[in-house]
Design an enzyme around this catalytic site. Structure first.
Site, PDB file in Angstrom:
ATOM      1  N   CYS A 165      10.822  12.565  13.849  1.00 19.15           N
ATOM      2  CA  CYS A 165      12.179  12.141  13.466  1.00 19.15           C
ATOM      3  C   CYS A 165      13.180  12.656  14.503  1.00 19.15           C
ATOM      4  O   CYS A 165      13.240  13.853  14.786  1.00 19.15           O
ATOM      5  CB  CYS A 165      12.528  12.673  12.077  1.00 19.15           C
ATOM      6  SG  CYS A 165      14.192  12.151  11.600  1.00 19.15           S
ATOM      7  N   ARG A 201      10.314  -1.321  11.361  1.00 20.07           N
ATOM      8  CA  ARG A 201      11.482  -2.200  11.203  1.00 20.07           C
ATOM      9  C   ARG A 201      11.109  -3.650  10.934  1.00 20.07           C
ATOM     10  O   ARG A 201      11.856  -4.374  10.283  1.00 20.07           O
ATOM     11  CB  ARG A 201      12.366  -2.086  12.449  1.00 20.07           C
ATOM     12  CG  ARG A 201      13.062  -0.732  12.531  1.00 20.07           C
ATOM     13  CD  ARG A 201      13.606  -0.460  13.910  1.00 20.07           C
ATOM     14  NE  ARG A 201      12.524  -0.373  14.892  1.00 20.07           N
ATOM     15  CZ  ARG A 201      12.689  -0.373  16.192  1.00 20.07           C
ATOM     16  NH1 ARG A 201      13.909  -0.476  16.699  1.00 20.07           N
ATOM     17  NH2 ARG A 201      11.657  -0.271  17.001  1.00 20.07           N
ATOM     18  N   PRO A 203       6.361   5.101   7.407  1.00 16.61           N
ATOM     19  CA  PRO A 203       7.291   5.861   6.568  1.00 16.61           C
ATOM     20  C   PRO A 203       8.705   5.574   7.039  1.00 16.61           C
ATOM     21  O   PRO A 203       8.989   5.659   8.242  1.00 16.61           O
ATOM     22  CB  PRO A 203       6.912   7.322   6.852  1.00 16.61           C
ATOM     23  CG  PRO A 203       6.231   7.317   8.178  1.00 16.61           C
ATOM     24  CD  PRO A 203       5.593   5.968   8.315  1.00 16.61           C
ATOM     25  N   MET A 204       9.604   5.214   6.127  1.00 15.85           N
ATOM     26  CA  MET A 204      11.007   4.996   6.513  1.00 15.85           C
ATOM     27  C   MET A 204      11.909   5.581   5.433  1.00 15.85           C
ATOM     28  O   MET A 204      11.916   5.110   4.293  1.00 15.85           O
ATOM     29  CB  MET A 204      11.295   3.508   6.725  1.00 15.85           C
ATOM     30  CG  MET A 204      10.658   2.951   8.005  1.00 15.85           C
ATOM     31  SD  MET A 204      11.136   1.252   8.343  1.00 15.85           S
ATOM     32  CE  MET A 204      10.039   0.355   7.265  1.00 15.85           C
ATOM     33  N   ALA A 205      12.657   6.603   5.846  1.00 13.21           N
ATOM     34  CA  ALA A 205      13.565   7.268   4.911  1.00 13.21           C
ATOM     35  C   ALA A 205      14.590   6.263   4.398  1.00 13.21           C
ATOM     36  O   ALA A 205      15.141   5.481   5.174  1.00 13.21           O
ATOM     37  CB  ALA A 205      14.270   8.431   5.625  1.00 13.21           C
ATOM     38  N   ASN A 261       2.095   2.666  17.074  1.00 12.27           N
ATOM     39  CA  ASN A 261       3.336   2.271  16.404  1.00 12.27           C
ATOM     40  C   ASN A 261       4.441   2.037  17.438  1.00 12.27           C
ATOM     41  O   ASN A 261       4.560   2.764  18.405  1.00 12.27           O
ATOM     42  CB  ASN A 261       3.734   3.389  15.417  1.00 12.27           C
ATOM     43  CG  ASN A 261       5.122   3.234  14.822  1.00 12.27           C
ATOM     44  OD1 ASN A 261       5.959   4.143  14.914  1.00 12.27           O
ATOM     45  ND2 ASN A 261       5.399   2.097  14.213  1.00 12.27           N
ATOM     46  N   GLY A 262       5.223   1.006  17.170  1.00 16.09           N
ATOM     47  CA  GLY A 262       6.390   0.704  17.999  1.00 16.09           C
ATOM     48  C   GLY A 262       6.458  -0.751  18.365  1.00 16.09           C
ATOM     49  O   GLY A 262       5.593  -1.274  19.066  1.00 16.09           O
ATOM     50  N   ASP A 263       7.477  -1.442  17.786  1.00 16.73           N
ATOM     51  CA  ASP A 263       7.821  -2.815  18.184  1.00 16.73           C
ATOM     52  C   ASP A 263       6.819  -3.884  17.744  1.00 16.73           C
ATOM     53  O   ASP A 263       6.672  -4.899  18.428  1.00 16.73           O
ATOM     54  CB  ASP A 263       8.012  -2.906  19.709  1.00 16.73           C
ATOM     55  CG  ASP A 263       9.124  -1.997  20.208  1.00 16.73           C
ATOM     56  OD1 ASP A 263       9.890  -1.503  19.375  1.00 16.73           O
ATOM     57  OD2 ASP A 263       9.209  -1.792  21.428  1.00 16.73           O
ATOM     58  N   LYS A 265       2.334  12.348  12.502  1.00 17.20           N
ATOM     59  CA  LYS A 265       3.008  11.222  13.155  1.00 17.20           C
ATOM     60  C   LYS A 265       3.975  11.802  14.171  1.00 17.20           C
ATOM     61  O   LYS A 265       4.798  12.661  13.842  1.00 17.20           O
ATOM     62  CB  LYS A 265       3.738  10.380  12.108  1.00 17.20           C
ATOM     63  CG  LYS A 265       4.476   9.187  12.711  1.00 17.20           C
ATOM     64  CD  LYS A 265       4.855   8.190  11.637  1.00 17.20           C
ATOM     65  CE  LYS A 265       5.680   7.049  12.173  1.00 17.20           C
ATOM     66  NZ  LYS A 265       7.066   7.408  12.493  1.00 17.20           N
TER      67      LYS A 265
HETATM   68  C1  LIG Z   1      15.368   3.257   8.588  1.00 19.74           C
HETATM   69  C2  LIG Z   1      14.241   4.037   9.227  1.00 19.74           C
HETATM   70  C3  LIG Z   1      13.792   5.202   8.634  1.00 19.74           C
HETATM   71  C4  LIG Z   1      12.730   5.913   9.215  1.00 19.74           C
HETATM   72  N1  LIG Z   1      12.264   7.030   8.574  1.00 19.74           N
HETATM   73  C5  LIG Z   1      11.153   7.661   9.053  1.00 19.74           C
HETATM   74  C6  LIG Z   1      10.536   8.715   8.315  1.00 19.74           C
HETATM   75  O1  LIG Z   1      10.961   9.080   7.217  1.00 19.74           O
HETATM   76  N2  LIG Z   1       9.432   9.298   8.858  1.00 19.74           N
HETATM   77  C7  LIG Z   1       8.910   8.896  10.065  1.00 19.74           C
HETATM   78  O2  LIG Z   1       7.907   9.452  10.517  1.00 19.74           O
HETATM   79  N3  LIG Z   1       9.471   7.893  10.766  1.00 19.74           N
HETATM   80  C8  LIG Z   1      10.552   7.254  10.277  1.00 19.74           C
HETATM   81  N4  LIG Z   1      11.066   6.188  10.948  1.00 19.74           N
HETATM   82  C9  LIG Z   1      10.373   5.709  12.160  1.00 19.74           C
HETATM   83  C10 LIG Z   1       9.349   4.624  11.800  1.00 19.74           C
HETATM   84  O3  LIG Z   1       8.341   5.140  10.961  1.00 19.74           O
HETATM   85  C11 LIG Z   1       8.699   4.053  13.076  1.00 19.74           C
HETATM   86  O4  LIG Z   1       8.018   5.085  13.748  1.00 19.74           O
HETATM   87  C12 LIG Z   1       9.708   3.433  14.027  1.00 19.74           C
HETATM   88  O5  LIG Z   1      10.637   2.620  13.322  1.00 19.74           O
HETATM   89  C13 LIG Z   1       9.015   2.605  15.122  1.00 19.74           C
HETATM   90  O6  LIG Z   1       8.270   1.545  14.578  1.00 19.74           O
HETATM   91  P1  LIG Z   1       8.829   0.023  14.553  1.00 19.74           P
HETATM   92  O7  LIG Z   1       9.138  -0.349  15.975  1.00 19.74           O
HETATM   93  O8  LIG Z   1       7.724  -0.774  13.950  1.00 19.74           O
HETATM   94  O9  LIG Z   1      10.086   0.051  13.734  1.00 19.74           O
HETATM   95  C14 LIG Z   1      12.145   5.480  10.421  1.00 19.74           C
HETATM   96  C15 LIG Z   1      12.613   4.302  11.014  1.00 19.74           C
HETATM   97  C16 LIG Z   1      13.650   3.583  10.436  1.00 19.74           C
HETATM   98  C17 LIG Z   1      14.113   2.302  11.093  1.00 19.74           C
END
Ligand SMILES: Cc1cc2nc3c(=O)[nH]c(=O)nc-3n(C[C@H](O)[C@H](O)[C@H](O)COP(=O)(O)O)c2cc1C
Length: 329
Positions: free
Chosen positions: A100, A225, A16-18, A200-202, A139
């Site tokens: 968040c 990301r 999920p990414m806002a 989740n992460g990286d 989450k």
């Molecule tokens: C632009 C953006 C928006 C995000 N919005 C949310 C969100 O709405 N809900 C949520 O649980 N995590 C949100 N996250 C966190 C991601 O879901 C994820 O946990 C975090 O980016 C780590 O994973 P990654 O290393 O694969 O990016 C957001 C991350 C980014 C970069």
């Protein structure tokens, strides 16, 4: 693994990414073979007031199952009410945001503020589980900071009230997105609970997805990301995890077509003004790795009409150079 009636083999989820994982982006990821996607986080209060913009965020019309909707809030009663509304609109799974880190959110007791009040976190989860006939997932992060790691305790409490799956972004709130995610905690959480755990992460490449599964024993993984401007990654990672075979990087021609189709979806769902505004950030991600990326980004930021944006996106297809834009954690 099972989530309600959904049976999944080492699923790779789009995080999920806002501001990113709206209907247009989810459809784009699905059109490339990504199977499992998540909505942006949606405010329980705004949903309860039937704020039209918020209700549109939820709209799962035409989307394949499982439709996973993420809610954020600080009160059990209004989270339960919002979950009922999601069920009414066709959600298959309700996910609760306990991660968040943004100040605007935590100052209201929402998102990762719940990591500092695990009684309340448990009550919210329990109320949501009782309110709907759907699987409820959470989450979360490791804890507020390194002196307050609550992941295992919270995971056990959430399982006890009927939560069906946990996703762990292996950082603390205080870390935001800095440093490296500590995957060891994913392993420890997996060993502490009986429900599926998603790591989740990286994850920025298909190989990272497999490594996380192997190193932590988690049931599935989630990519955030790494999918920005790269909606191919969830499918490529899924394919690699299941078959051990790497599919090639998309060509620039392919990138151009997918980015253009993404933009057309944005225009369809959000109209010209908002669609164009929102495409600017996506386009800036899509051109990562392009030799003249800096100049192109300038053009992207200045373009005033949808046709101008489409022209830039179509132009990507003429590029002959290698792609060098993989997201680096
Ligand atoms: C632009 C953006 C928006 C995000 N919005 C949310 C969100 O709405 N809900 C949520 O649980 N995590 C949100 N996250 C966190 C991601 O879901 C994820 O946990 C975090 O980016 C780590 O994973 P990654 O290393 O694969 O990016 C957001 C991350 C980014 C970069």
């Amino acid at each position: 693994m099972k989530l309600g009636s959904f049976v999944m083999d080492r699923p790779v989820f789009l995080a999920p990414m806002a501001g990113v994982t709206d209907k247009a982006f989810r459809e784009t990821v699905r059109s490339l073979g990504g199977e499992y996607v998540w909505t942006e986080m949606i405010s329980d209060k705004a949903l309860s007031f039937r704020n039209p913009r918020t209700v549109r965020m939820l709209d799962p019309e035409g989307e394949a199952s499982p439709r996973i909707v993420q809610l954020f809030g600080a009160e059990a009663h209004s989270m339960a009410k919002a979950a009922e509304i999601c069920q009414h609109y066709g959600a298959d799974v309700i996910d609760i945001n306990m991660g968040c880190p943004t100040l605007k959110i935590v100052k209201n007791g929402e998102g990762s503020a719940l990591l500092r009040d695990i009684e309340r976190a448990q009550k919210i989860a329990s109320a949501v589980v009782r309110a709907v006939d759907l699987p409820v997932t959470v989450k979360m992060r490791l804890g507020w900071d390194e002196t307050e790691i609550v992941v295992k305790e919270l995971g056990r409490r959430l399982e006890a009230v009927g939560v069906s799956m946990l996703t762990l972004h292996a950082r603390t709130r205080e870390e935001f997105y800095s440093g490296r995610a500590n995957w060891q905690w994913i392993k420890e959480l997996k060993e502490s609970v009986g429900i599926p755990v998603i790591g989740n992460g990286d994850i920025s490449r298909p190989e990272d997805a497999r490594r996380m599964l192997e190193e932590t024993g988690c049931d599935g993984v989630m990519i955030g990301r790494g999918a920005l401007g790269n909606p191919w990654l969830p499918f490529r990672a899924q394919h690699f995890v299941r078959t051990g075979r790497l599919t090639g990087e998309p060509s620039w021609h392919n990138r151009s077509e997918v980015a253009s189709a993404h933009f057309e979806r944005l225009l369809r769902y959000k109209g010209e003004k908002i669609g164009l505004k929102e495409m600017r950030k996506h386009a800036a991600w899509y051109v990562k790795g392009f030799r003249q990326a800096a100049q192109l980004r300038e053009k992207i930021m200045q373009v005033k009409e949808p046709d101008g944006m489409l022209e830039i996106l179509k132009g990507l297809g003429n590029y002959q150079g290698d792609y060098q834009g993989d997201y680096q954690a």
